[in-house]
Design an enzyme around this catalytic site. Sequence first.
Site, PDB file in Angstrom:
ATOM      1  N   HIS A 362       0.805  -1.225   0.000  1.00  0.00           N
ATOM      2  CA  HIS A 362       0.000   0.000   0.000  1.00  0.00           C
ATOM      3  C   HIS A 362       0.829   1.262   0.000  1.00  0.00           C
ATOM      4  O   HIS A 362       0.272   2.349   0.148  1.00  0.00           O
ATOM      5  CB  HIS A 362      -0.921   0.053   1.226  1.00  0.00           C
ATOM      6  CG  HIS A 362      -1.956  -1.016   1.288  1.00  0.00           C
ATOM      7  ND1 HIS A 362      -3.229  -0.843   0.795  1.00  0.00           N
ATOM      8  CD2 HIS A 362      -1.908  -2.273   1.761  1.00  0.00           C
ATOM      9  CE1 HIS A 362      -3.930  -1.947   0.999  1.00  0.00           C
ATOM     10  NE2 HIS A 362      -3.149  -2.841   1.575  1.00  0.00           N
ATOM     11  N   LYS A 558      -8.793  13.272   4.650  1.00  0.00           N
ATOM     12  CA  LYS A 558      -7.821  12.170   4.597  1.00  0.00           C
ATOM     13  C   LYS A 558      -6.851  12.392   5.738  1.00  0.00           C
ATOM     14  O   LYS A 558      -6.858  13.449   6.350  1.00  0.00           O
ATOM     15  CB  LYS A 558      -7.078  12.171   3.253  1.00  0.00           C
ATOM     16  CG  LYS A 558      -6.496  13.539   2.878  1.00  0.00           C
ATOM     17  CD  LYS A 558      -5.852  13.524   1.506  1.00  0.00           C
ATOM     18  CE  LYS A 558      -6.839  13.622   0.369  1.00  0.00           C
ATOM     19  NZ  LYS A 558      -6.776  12.486  -0.529  1.00  0.00           N
ATOM     20  N   ARG A 559      -6.010  11.398   6.027  1.00  0.00           N
ATOM     21  CA  ARG A 559      -5.017  11.628   7.058  1.00  0.00           C
ATOM     22  C   ARG A 559      -4.139  12.830   6.698  1.00  0.00           C
ATOM     23  O   ARG A 559      -3.977  13.163   5.525  1.00  0.00           O
ATOM     24  CB  ARG A 559      -4.152  10.369   7.244  1.00  0.00           C
ATOM     25  CG  ARG A 559      -4.865   9.259   7.975  1.00  0.00           C
ATOM     26  CD  ARG A 559      -5.254   9.682   9.375  1.00  0.00           C
ATOM     27  NE  ARG A 559      -4.091   9.793  10.222  1.00  0.00           N
ATOM     28  CZ  ARG A 559      -3.720   8.894  11.128  1.00  0.00           C
ATOM     29  NH1 ARG A 559      -4.438   7.800  11.326  1.00  0.00           N
ATOM     30  NH2 ARG A 559      -2.645   9.079  11.864  1.00  0.00           N
ATOM     31  N   LYS A 564       0.392  14.195   1.128  1.00  0.00           N
ATOM     32  CA  LYS A 564      -0.977  14.471   0.681  1.00  0.00           C
ATOM     33  C   LYS A 564      -1.201  15.965   0.444  1.00  0.00           C
ATOM     34  O   LYS A 564      -2.198  16.378  -0.128  1.00  0.00           O
ATOM     35  CB  LYS A 564      -1.978  13.933   1.696  1.00  0.00           C
ATOM     36  CG  LYS A 564      -1.929  12.398   1.849  1.00  0.00           C
ATOM     37  CD  LYS A 564      -2.886  11.918   2.938  1.00  0.00           C
ATOM     38  CE  LYS A 564      -2.768  10.429   3.222  1.00  0.00           C
ATOM     39  NZ  LYS A 564      -3.461   9.588   2.210  1.00  0.00           N
ATOM     40  N   THR A 666      -8.857   6.305  -1.892  1.00  0.00           N
ATOM     41  CA  THR A 666     -10.192   5.731  -2.072  1.00  0.00           C
ATOM     42  C   THR A 666     -11.268   6.794  -1.831  1.00  0.00           C
ATOM     43  O   THR A 666     -12.365   6.692  -2.373  1.00  0.00           O
ATOM     44  CB  THR A 666     -10.412   4.544  -1.105  1.00  0.00           C
ATOM     45  OG1 THR A 666      -9.947   4.910   0.197  1.00  0.00           O
ATOM     46  CG2 THR A 666      -9.674   3.311  -1.585  1.00  0.00           C
ATOM     47  N   LYS A 670     -14.955   7.787  -3.712  1.00  0.00           N
ATOM     48  CA  LYS A 670     -16.219   8.028  -3.003  1.00  0.00           C
ATOM     49  C   LYS A 670     -16.815   9.369  -3.388  1.00  0.00           C
ATOM     50  O   LYS A 670     -18.026   9.491  -3.615  1.00  0.00           O
ATOM     51  CB  LYS A 670     -15.993   7.963  -1.483  1.00  0.00           C
ATOM     52  CG  LYS A 670     -15.598   6.574  -0.995  1.00  0.00           C
ATOM     53  CD  LYS A 670     -15.084   6.584   0.447  1.00  0.00           C
ATOM     54  CE  LYS A 670     -14.365   5.269   0.754  1.00  0.00           C
ATOM     55  NZ  LYS A 670     -13.574   5.338   2.009  1.00  0.00           N
TER      56      LYS A 670
HETATM   57  C1  26Q Z   1       3.089   0.175  10.490  1.00  0.00           C
HETATM   58  C2  26Q Z   1       3.941  -0.247  11.520  1.00  0.00           C
HETATM   59  C3  26Q Z   1       3.791   0.245  12.807  1.00  0.00           C
HETATM   60  C4  26Q Z   1       2.763   1.150  13.080  1.00  0.00           C
HETATM   61  C5  26Q Z   1       1.911   1.548  12.059  1.00  0.00           C
HETATM   62  C6  26Q Z   1       2.069   1.074  10.767  1.00  0.00           C
HETATM   63  C7  26Q Z   1       1.160   1.501   9.683  1.00  0.00           C
HETATM   64  C8  26Q Z   1      -0.194   1.622   9.922  1.00  0.00           C
HETATM   65  C9  26Q Z   1      -1.056   2.031   8.923  1.00  0.00           C
HETATM   66  C10 26Q Z   1       1.636   1.774   8.416  1.00  0.00           C
HETATM   67  C11 26Q Z   1       0.766   2.172   7.404  1.00  0.00           C
HETATM   68  C12 26Q Z   1      -0.599   2.293   7.655  1.00  0.00           C
HETATM   69  C13 26Q Z   1      -1.585   2.700   6.657  1.00  0.00           C
HETATM   70  C14 26Q Z   1      -1.358   2.837   5.367  1.00  0.00           C
HETATM   71  C15 26Q Z   1      -2.423   3.260   4.451  1.00  0.00           C
HETATM   72  O1  26Q Z   1      -3.533   3.541   4.866  1.00  0.00           O
HETATM   73  N1  26Q Z   1      -2.158   3.293   3.153  1.00  0.00           N
HETATM   74  C16 26Q Z   1      -3.170   3.692   2.189  1.00  0.00           C
HETATM   75  O2  26Q Z   1      -3.824   2.522   1.722  1.00  0.00           O
HETATM   76  C17 26Q Z   1      -4.929   2.838   0.910  1.00  0.00           C
HETATM   77  C18 26Q Z   1      -5.630   1.537   0.540  1.00  0.00           C
HETATM   78  O3  26Q Z   1      -4.865   0.826  -0.375  1.00  0.00           O
HETATM   79  C19 26Q Z   1      -4.495   3.615  -0.307  1.00  0.00           C
HETATM   80  O4  26Q Z   1      -5.645   4.009  -1.007  1.00  0.00           O
HETATM   81  C20 26Q Z   1      -3.686   4.844   0.085  1.00  0.00           C
HETATM   82  O5  26Q Z   1      -3.157   5.461  -1.066  1.00  0.00           O
HETATM   83  C21 26Q Z   1      -2.566   4.440   1.028  1.00  0.00           C
HETATM   84  O6  26Q Z   1      -1.873   5.582   1.507  1.00  0.00           O
END
Ligand code: 26Q
Length: 819
Positions: A362, A558-559, A564, A666, A670
Amino acid sequence: MTANKAGQTVKAAVKAKDISEGILRHLQQSLGVEMEEAGPAEFWEALSLVVREIDLQRIRATRKKERENKARRVYYLSLEFLVGRLLSNNLHNLGIFKEAEKALSEMGVSLTDVLEHEADPSLGNGGLGRLAACFMDSLATLDTPAIGYGINYRFGLFRQSFAGGRQVETPDGWREDSFPWGIERPKRKQLIKLYGRVAEHAGKAVWEDTRSVLGMPWDVPVTGYNTETVNTLRLWESRATEGFDLNSFDAGRYQDSRSQEITAENISQVLYPNDNHPAGKELRLIQQYFFVACSMADLIDRYKRENGDGWDHFADKVVMQLNDTHPAIAVAELIRILLDEEDFKFPDALVLCRKVFAYTNHTLLPEALEKWPQRLIARVLPRHMQIIHMINYHFLHSEVDAVWPGDDSMKRRLSIIEEPDRPGDDQMVRMAYLSVIGSNKVNGVAAIHSKLVQDMLFPEFHRIWPDKIVNVTNGVTPRRWLDHCNPELAELIDNSIEGDWRGELDLLSDLKPFANDEAFQRKFAEIKLNNKRKLAAIIKELCNIEVNPEAIFDVQIKRLHEYKRQQLNLLHIMALYRRLLENPNLDVPPRVFIFGAKAAPGYLVAKSIIHAINRLADRINNDRRIKDKIKVVFIPNYRVSLAERIIPAADVSEQISTAGFEASGTGNMKMALNGALTVGTMDGANVEIAEEVGDDNIFIFGMTVDGVSELRSRGYNAWDVYHASDELKSVIDWLGSGDLSPEEPDAFKPIVESLLDRGDYFLTLADYQAYSDAHDRIVQTWKNPREWWRKAIINTASMGKFSSDRSIADYNRTIWNMK
Ligand code: 26Q
């Protein structure tokens, strides 16, 4: 609408009368209140219990059918499932929303009020977690046998509020008021091991002196649309076991900065709030292993119950999808079980492993790729560290060496173990490499992203296995993101086209002939205006800001992350404000800029951007000189239930990441589905959205991926852009001046430093002029309503591809080999 592909009716045969009887029964017998004493919260719980009964009955039927069909089952492993509220979703999918509405209204209660009393389970950070939830909906809808595995966090993502414009985090104990959807399954509990050491007894490795933790499963039913299938989301909760409590184990040594010791119960206490940036904490690694080990043991138990003890059919019955690298330790865990408990030899274990795992990437952000110190894994999971070394040895010496014979530098590059730059530093375990090596297929989440995964992220792996890395473009469930959140638009569509668009989103293309139809445009615009009025009321309530529903609602939700580029939006709004001050009679339509975003608590620049937007909002919203031409609103505590209110009210969808950084997005899908026009870069799924809607119906701007890499190789200097643009220079100087935060003049220095002194890594300044020009085009288009609404309708009509049903059909075909 109520008939499935075989023409049978799959609506639950439940009438309003059955529902009211069920509600009464549960009010009295489950909750112990009389109807007269019950408030909306009690009605919510009673109705949920009625629906749960239907779900449970259907879960049993689904399982029976699966046992008979002996099909392969998908196990979706994810640390996050951002499911959102479930009652309304269940009512819609079961086809009994109207009957429930009727039942309640006969009791003098409004279903809309009741639905607001459900807590919003915050079991995810953002896109990745919400994608998992959309996929669960589509798996059930497509009758794909599937179980989702995750963690039942006591505290989900923090609640956000603002103090003086700054983000403040508080814990979200979302289960504190009951959660009737989760059903404890003590019969299926698991005991897992941690720490200890590996000894050898009679030539076999034995993992001993371990500490144990109990995993208790909570099952959440997942209904499909227009089908009787109900799947399960199984969420693990950690508990101490008598005599084996982690508490007794030298707890003091394992304190992190917040003095959070690691105890058995602690493991499932809290979701890590980092998005696209790993935390590297011991407790996070333990969370990952805890849920992986419980899930693996659970699915092996199930396999053996259904297929007997042999492993011959395992790969025909099981496929495990790794949602990013967070569950990557599963690769080592399966091999551990096969070697140590099932008498496999290593080569056979690896072969089997490679038949059952698939991995979804991702992110391309280098700092987001998970790496764990080798020493940490060796201490927490000593046997797994040995196994990772075995996998690595096999990979480097037979697979890498076959393609690049004798090439040691290639072996160093592709090793799962990263050697430190400076001697003495830790060796790191690259979880992405472990995932690629252990999997059958690897996929990116949008076409452009998957191409970059092949060519930039894992080029050598792509050389070794040219068929391994594939694309599955993300999607969203049209049930939640159109039918449920925008009922008026859903009704207009029902009255305009034939067929079950909720289950076959491609049918929306039949709306295209209406795009230029004046009467249809008027209805479409009226619905949008209504949704904007409702959002305006929410904004008044949450932010105490009055906004004009006739204004352009320009939305970035979004975050908060520098890639972003909320800061690009911020700089542009500052410039617009200055333009208006210089020329108060500027002929521009009124605009409301709406933000929703949480920042990771430790991400200082992101927090500073939130603070700056809030301070700017205060200034602009209270300046009478600009006559309400601009309003700025930062809605606090953005989450799924707010997204459901904001998305149907959006006119403009901001998708402005630096090209090459947003894997898919995503929210872009939407908002376009609900008739917003996108202003966006050629990044992630924006590229495919542009392809579907056509260049005339989207505002594309800025550098492409190729443009970005050319600029970087030419040498990019942010100062040059700053000095070349009077407007940009003046707003950046203003931001840095302390004028917006007189009590703390340096509050926004982190933003300015990131943009100038630290080289503007995300090329915000480089794209500024193109972004500003794109907004001028938006304004020009808005001035011509016939044109605007034609484009908006074409957007809705062109989103068929972005149903998560299509994504799951793609996974079924290209990755999971489902019949
Ligand atoms: C990893 C290790 C330790 C703590 C936290 C994490 C962690 C947690 C969440 C690393 C990444 C995330 C989230 C990533 C994320 O949301 N990515 C998004 O995924 C979406 C679905 O595929 C995409 O549409 C987005 O582009 C992408 O940023």
